[in-house]
Design an enzyme around this catalytic site. Structure first.
Site, PDB file in Angstrom:
ATOM      1  N   CYS A 109      43.929  42.664  34.930  1.00  0.00           N
ATOM      2  CA  CYS A 109      43.634  42.149  36.337  1.00  0.00           C
ATOM      3  C   CYS A 109      42.866  43.328  37.074  1.00  0.00           C
ATOM      4  CB  CYS A 109      44.880  41.937  36.913  1.00  0.00           C
ATOM      5  SG  CYS A 109      45.766  40.684  36.196  1.00  0.00           S
ATOM      6  N   HIS A 250      43.916  42.116  44.417  1.00  0.00           N
ATOM      7  CA  HIS A 250      44.051  41.255  43.244  1.00  0.00           C
ATOM      8  C   HIS A 250      45.245  40.283  43.842  1.00  0.00           C
ATOM      9  CE1 HIS A 250      45.270  39.714  39.434  1.00  0.00           C
ATOM     10  NE2 HIS A 250      46.398  40.298  39.423  1.00  0.00           N
ATOM     11  N   ASN A 280      47.511  33.344  39.780  1.00  0.00           N
ATOM     12  CA  ASN A 280      46.816  34.526  39.312  1.00  0.00           C
ATOM     13  C   ASN A 280      45.754  34.568  38.332  1.00  0.00           C
ATOM     14  OD1 ASN A 280      46.291  37.146  38.126  1.00  0.00           O
ATOM     15  ND2 ASN A 280      48.293  37.619  37.909  1.00  0.00           N
TER      16      ASN A 280
END
Ligand code: ACO
Length: 323
Positions: A109, A250, A280
């Site tokens: 990520c 993020h 996500n």
């Protein structure tokens, strides 16, 4: 470094929390209240390089430049369509960026952030003039769809950004990794298995293809590391938290984002959220959110923004850019 344009693309197939409650023991109330996620997009038929190529073409259009002007393509992904060729090269072929050097970066990520920092290093050394950076994932292929504690969190998508060398714009970054905590987020492992190796020796890491996450450990890590690295990057730039117009974090969990706002002492409006729609999407969250904010006019009068990512590795970082 200056941002010339951006684009994003997600697959058509929307999966709601109610849809997930038909395949695992979960419900909309639990997912929304614990994570902030309502829907996510899941690919059926499009690979990472398809999603990424579509996002890339939109970014080129937004930047008003042709594919042949790109001299590097950096693709952050942990779910490539193939190891050979790398996904950046597939995208090069799809969009006709014939003058680009192409490679992939995997930092889960944090991948887009690390690709942004890599682009800055190539631009400031003079090795490149204009770079296409992409964060793209089809996490749906490594998600364990029988594990309710992780499958509700993730989605597929791609975001792209075109950057060019510009000495008049400030750029500062801070990043780090802690391999000793790698076990907290795992997946995608491949076995050393072939006819020359005894079965007992077929080893390696673990037979662990599907993603596995210790959610609470990741949560604790994120709420401490993210504010810490943002404060470090602010210090480097001699700016305060209030000087930053927007923090583009993020998108993993709305509770992580609220906690970071509190720890930085800034209004939550400075930390926009779109994970309710997309979930996500790992390396794609930051460029997708940036593109949405750029296109809806939110960033029109913004001067400084901070990107911050965290994820598997463990990895983390924050980069401050002047628009
Ligand atoms: N639906 C219903 N119940 C569930 C679900 C679900 N989808 N998932 C877990 N539960 C249950 C658990 O079984 C547990 O039940 P129990 O108390 O009977 O044992 C209970 O809910 C609480 O579970 P916790 O894991 O303690 O829930 P928590 O409040 O910690 O939330 C979450 C879990 C959302 C995963 C949270 O820990 C989190 O967001 N962590 C960060 C994750 C993250 O950011 N990941 C991205 C990393 S980036 C990358 O590199 C991929």
């Amino acid at each position: 470094m200056k941002i010339l344009g951006s684009g994003h693309y997600v697959p058509k197939n929307i999966v709601t929390n109610d849809d997930l409650s038909k395949i695992v023991d979960t419900n909309d109330e639990w997912i929304s209240s614990r994570t902030g996620i309502s829907t996510r997009y899941i690919s059926s038929g499009e690979g990472v390089s398809d999603l990424a190529s579509k996002a890339a073409l939109l970014a080129l259009e937004d930047a008003n430049i042709s594919a042949s002007e790109i001299d590097m393509i950096l693709v952050a992904t942990m779910t490539p369509d193939s190891m050979l060729p790398n996904n950046a090269s597939i995208i090069q072929k799809n969009i006709g960026a014939i003058n680009a050097t192409c490679f992939d970066i995997n930092a889960a990520c944090s991948g887009f952030l690390f690709a942004l920092n890599t682009a800055h290093a190539y631009l400031s050394s003079g090795m490149c003039k204009t770079i296409l950076i992409i964060g793209a994932e089809t996490l749906s292929k490594i998600v364990d769809w029988t594990d309710r504690s992780s499958c509700v969190l993730f989605g597929d998508g791609a975001g792209a950004m075109v950057v060019t060398a510009d000495d008049s714009k400030s750029f500062y970054s801070v990043s780090g990794s802690d391999g000793s905590k790698g076990h907290v987020l795992t997946g995608g492992s491949t076995l050393l298995k072939n006819m020359l190796v005894n079965k007992e020796e077929t080893n390696i890491l673990t037979d662990n293809y599907y993603m596995h996450m210790d959610g609470q450990e990741v949560f604790k890590f994120a709420v401490t590391k993210v504010p810490e690295c943002i404060n470090k990057v602010l210090e480097k730039a001699s700016l305060t938290a209030d000087d930053i117009d927007y923090y583009i974090l993020h998108q993993a969990n709305v509770r992580i984002i609220s906690s970071v706002a509190k720890r930085l002492g800034v209004s939550p409006e400075k930390l926009p959220v779109n994970l309710n729609k997309y979930g996500n999407t790992s390396a794609a969250t930051i460029p997708i959110l940036f593109d949405e904010l750029r296109k809806d006019g939110t960033l029109d009068n913004a001067k400084y923004i901070v990107f911050s990512g965290f994820g598997g590795g463990l990895t983390w970082g924050a980069s401050l850019i002047e628009l």
